[in-house]
Design an enzyme around this catalytic site. Structure first.
Site, PDB file in Angstrom:
ATOM      1  CG  PHE A 246      -2.041  -0.923   1.257  1.00 45.01           C
ATOM      2  CD1 PHE A 246      -3.053  -0.828   0.311  1.00 45.01           C
ATOM      3  CD2 PHE A 246      -2.150  -1.909   2.227  1.00 45.01           C
ATOM      4  CE1 PHE A 246      -4.150  -1.693   0.325  1.00 45.01           C
ATOM      5  CE2 PHE A 246      -3.243  -2.783   2.257  1.00 45.01           C
ATOM      6  CZ  PHE A 246      -4.238  -2.669   1.301  1.00 45.01           C
ATOM      7  CB  SER A 277      -2.919  -4.346  -6.848  1.00 46.45           C
ATOM      8  OG  SER A 277      -4.272  -4.737  -6.648  1.00 46.45           O
ATOM      9  CG  ASP A 278      -2.859  -5.341  -0.175  1.00 45.62           C
ATOM     10  OD1 ASP A 278      -3.836  -6.120  -0.181  1.00 45.62           O
ATOM     11  OD2 ASP A 278      -2.207  -5.109   0.856  1.00 45.62           O
ATOM     12  CE1 TYR A 279     -10.790  -6.809  -0.251  1.00 46.76           C
ATOM     13  CE2 TYR A 279     -11.176  -4.481  -0.642  1.00 46.76           C
ATOM     14  CZ  TYR A 279     -11.661  -5.750  -0.410  1.00 46.76           C
ATOM     15  OH  TYR A 279     -13.014  -5.962  -0.339  1.00 46.76           O
ATOM     16  CB  THR A 280      -8.929  -0.890  -3.296  1.00 48.84           C
ATOM     17  OG1 THR A 280      -8.640  -0.730  -1.902  1.00 48.84           O
ATOM     18  CG2 THR A 280     -10.257  -1.600  -3.470  1.00 48.84           C
TER      19      THR A 280
END
Ligand code: BGC
Length: 753
Positions: A246, A277-280
């Protein structure tokens, strides 16, 4: 020549396999439309695990349209089969989906939190835990796990310190590699193997002030020498995928950072897998200030991101960007190819249903053997922080114990953070575990004694899931009174206290890392009785424990031990297993000392003992930690001889051997983690005061002696210099062997080039 043959055979075989894969994927991609290719880059959540505000709807339709490449947060053979059939039977090109989940420390059978697994210093146990997790996960249709989490963390305020292996880059790399091997097995095509996903790339653990999702700002030297090695070790162990983090790296969000995802990861390190990617985190690149969703999606693709988790930035903007010339067909193709390759390596094109087997789902989950492995791993993870007058182990018969604290009769908090498949109802509480061992032979006087916390605001934040932390019907004063009454009737007090499940993990930063006040009030009331208190401490991070260290007779640090918590704790409290865990993170005396880590640099005005004017120290506290890295007691005690070296002057690629004799001087058999540190006091850049280079975990009967020998080569003396060249420099080195980073025998050598 003969010796080389098997190796060259293996290389040739790998080349043939790669050529076969490339031909298959090229053939498939020729048939794919741009929309279908972009669909492969889209990872959606099935909704069984959500860590952000955005979720995906209409998944079935998306799958049938070919707009989805993978699903995470969905498991169970029925659920997975439905979706896999929709993809394989319902789409033009029959491309299977990949199914992921946050399987972090076990899937159904929960093992200790990763920080706890790291304190076992037992790589075989760690690999086994990952393998069992893979077996259980595949038995429910999964083929991809978002683990290992290898972020180095030096800041106990950060809640996600619980998910990693602590502060040491070399040891972090060893654990990372063991986990990758455990997950992926000998071949990812095996029905019980999953693809690992190394996270969070990169430097996520360096968040300023330990505040979740915060800025990271560090020198390249710190990156290369201290934070990047575990990611590299996981890659070298063969990890199939990486997850971007993030945070920003050098000012550019990791998810859209070309230097990180392409120059470093792929070009310098040779990574061949795919990056998700990470969450969003792709959408969040906009919040970091790099532009709107279309702009940041194009940036991320060009940087080397292949798959977008949840946010649909790729799905909704890449085609437009292609038409406007903002990304190229080759860039989309490259990402698509990497995702398809992962599916190929997992054997999903051969058999998309390879691990969708209802029979395995019935027989391979939470088996006796799995639970036993979880219990043994938990026992090895406990760190005995204090044991005055050998108060532990406790006697299995006779006398009475006051068992108090909000974690004593509690199943929910046994599992710790990230237990999506974990069923807390099936975990063993401490009171149950103790009763299994002592039955009626010891009188147990139980009282809850306090709430986890009485602070309503704090409680609200902890309760992001239903009923996680709750207030007792009794007032806090009455609860304490009950605990005192139980203690008055008993010979000894066992207080099971500390952090509840949701006090560590993602988005669980704390500015005060002590035991919550409600529990401290109970402990202080009990301390007035003058009876010995044994603290069984639950924690997802190092806590500040100065009062507890001064007032408790013993402290057994158990982290969050998992499904078998109560049994493992009882085995250790009553001496069936002698604790052998050693810390992999430094425990500060005060939150004001953070970041505090053993492998720090010297300053120009080094501290020696106690605050001194014009030295690098504080006015009000010593620099020393309460418990240093590598520390952990045993029910027995170990003596170390001086170090014997094979030579004190070495040249070039010679091997140094350093030997100590370790003696078990106490009455119990026990295991000891013998640790090797080296310091490099004069170099071209300032080097850490010491660095862990190796360890051996040995088993000694009472009175037994063993010689432990470490072989040291110049490879272990290497570091990244200011030109970021990885090399060693001739000069003096101090070899240190001992029981913790703060207690070693030392010997000097001269090493010439
Ligand atoms: C976490 C990741 C996790 C992902 C998917 C994110 O919020 O940072 O560690 O794998 O969610 O659940």
């Amino acid at each position: 020549m003969l010796l080389c043959l098997p190796f060259s055979n293996a290389v040739a075989q790998k080349q043939t396999e790669t050529a076969k894969m490339n031909a298959f994927i090229s053939g498939l991609m020729k048939k794919m439309t741009v929309d279908e290719k972009i669909g492969q880059l889209n990872l959606v959540t099935g909704g069984m695990a959500i860590t952000g505000s955005v979720t995906n709807n209409g998944i079935s339709d998306g799958v049938k349209k070919g707009a989805i490449g993978g699903i995470f947060g969905l498991y169970g053979t029925d659920n997975v089969r439905k979706m896999q059939e929709a993809a394989v039977k319902g789409t033009r090109l029959h491309i299977p989906l990949i199914f992921g989940l946050d399987v972090i420390h076990g899937h159904r059978t929960i093992f200790p939190i990763p920080l706890g697994m790291s304190t076992t210093w037992d790589l075989a146990l760690i690999e086994q835990a990952a393998h069992i997790a893979a077996k259980e996960a595949t038995a429910e249709g999964l083929n991809w796990v978002f683990s290992p989490m290898v972020d180095i963390a030096r800041d106990a305020r950060w809640g996600r310190i619980s998910e990693g292996s602590g502060e040491d880059p070399w040891y972090g790399g060893k654990v990372a590699a063991a986990m990758v091997k455990g997950y992926q097995g000998t071949s990812m095509k095996n029905a019980d193997a999953v693809m690992a996903c190394v996270k969070h790339f990169a430097l996520y653990g360096g968040a300023e002030a330990g505040r979740e999702y915060n800025t990271v700002d560090m020198s390249r030297l710190s990156m290369y020498n201290y934070y990047l090695p575990p990611y590299k070790a996981a890659l070298e162990a063969g990890a199939g995928s990486f997850m971007s983090s993030f945070n920003v790296v050098d000012g550019v969000p990791a998810t859209a950072n070309k230097w990180l995802l392409t120059d470093l990861l792929r070009k310098q390190w040779g990574f061949k897998g795919f990056v998700v990617s990470d969450y969003t985190s792709l959408n969040e690149v906009s919040n970091h200030g790099l532009g709107d969703l279309q702009t940041v999606s194009a940036l991320a693709l060009k940087a080397g991101l292949d798959m977008d988790m949840v946010g649909e930035g790729f799905l909704t903007t890449l085609k437009k960007s292609l038409q406007q010339g903002k990304v190229t067909q080759a860039e989309i193709d490259m990402a698509c190819r990497r995702v398809l390759e992962a599916k190929y390596k997992l054997g999903l094109f051969d058999n998309p249903y390879k691990s969708i087997d209802p029979q395995r789902e019935k027989t391979e989950i939470m088996t006796e053997a799995n639970r036993k492995a979880a219990r043994i791993t938990a026992e090895h993870s406990f760190v005995l922080l204090k044991n005055a007058n050998q108060i532990l182990p406790l006697k299995k018969s006779g006398g009475s114990i006051a068992l108090v604290g909000p974690l004593a009769d509690n199943k929910r908090d046994m599992l710790g953070t990230w237990v999506i498949g974990g069923e807390w109802e099936k975990s063993v509480s401490v009171i149950e575990g103790i009763k299994h061992i002592v039955g009626d032979n010891v009188k147990i006087n139980y009282a809850r004694g306090s709430n986890i916390t009485d602070d309503a605001t704090f409680m609200k934040r902890l309760n992001f899931g239903p009923g996680m932390v709750w207030l007792d019907k009794q007032s806090p004063e009455d609860m304490i009174e009950d605990a005192v009454k139980a203690a008055k009737k008993s010979d000894i007090i066992v207080a099971v206290v500390g952090e509840s499940q949701s006090m560590s993990g993602e988005s669980s930063s704390r500015s005060d890392i002590s035991i919550p006040e409600s529990q401290q009030l109970m402990l202080k009331a009990l301390a007035k009785l003058g009876k010995p208190i044994v603290i069984v401490l639950f924690n997802g991070r190092p806590l500040t424990l100065t009062w507890e260290n001064d007032n408790a007779a013993a402290i057994l640090n158990v982290w969050a031990p998992g499904t078998e918590a109560g049994n493992a704790i009882a085995e250790v409290l009553f001496g069936n297993y002698n604790p052998s865990g050693k810390l992999t993170t430094t425990f500060p005396r005060s939150v004001g000392q953070i970041p505090l880590y053993y492998n720090h640099l010297n300053t120009g005005r080094p501290y020696s003992t106690g605050p001194t004017k014009f030295k690098s120290n504080y006015l009000d506290i010593s620099n020393d930690p309460l418990y240093p890295f590598g520390y952990g007691l045993s029910y027995t005690s170990f003596g170390y001889s001086n170090i014997t070296l094979n030579k004190t002057k070495l040249k070039g690629n010679e091997t140094l051997t350093a030997t100590v004799t370790v003696t078990n001087k106490g009455p119990y058999a026990g295991e000891e983690v013998v640790q090797l540190y080296i310091s490099d006091p004069a170099a071209s850049i300032s080097r850490p005061v010491k660095e862990l280079k190796d360890f051996q975990k040995i088993n000694l009967q009472a009175g037994e002696q063993k010689q432990v020998t470490f072989k040291i080569t110049p490879q272990q003396l290497k570091f990244y210099n200011s030109q970021l060249k990885y090399d060693w420099e001739a000069g003096e080195f101090i070899v240190q062997i001992g029981t913790s980073s703060a207690d070693t025998k030392n010997a000097k050598v001269q090493w010439a080039k």
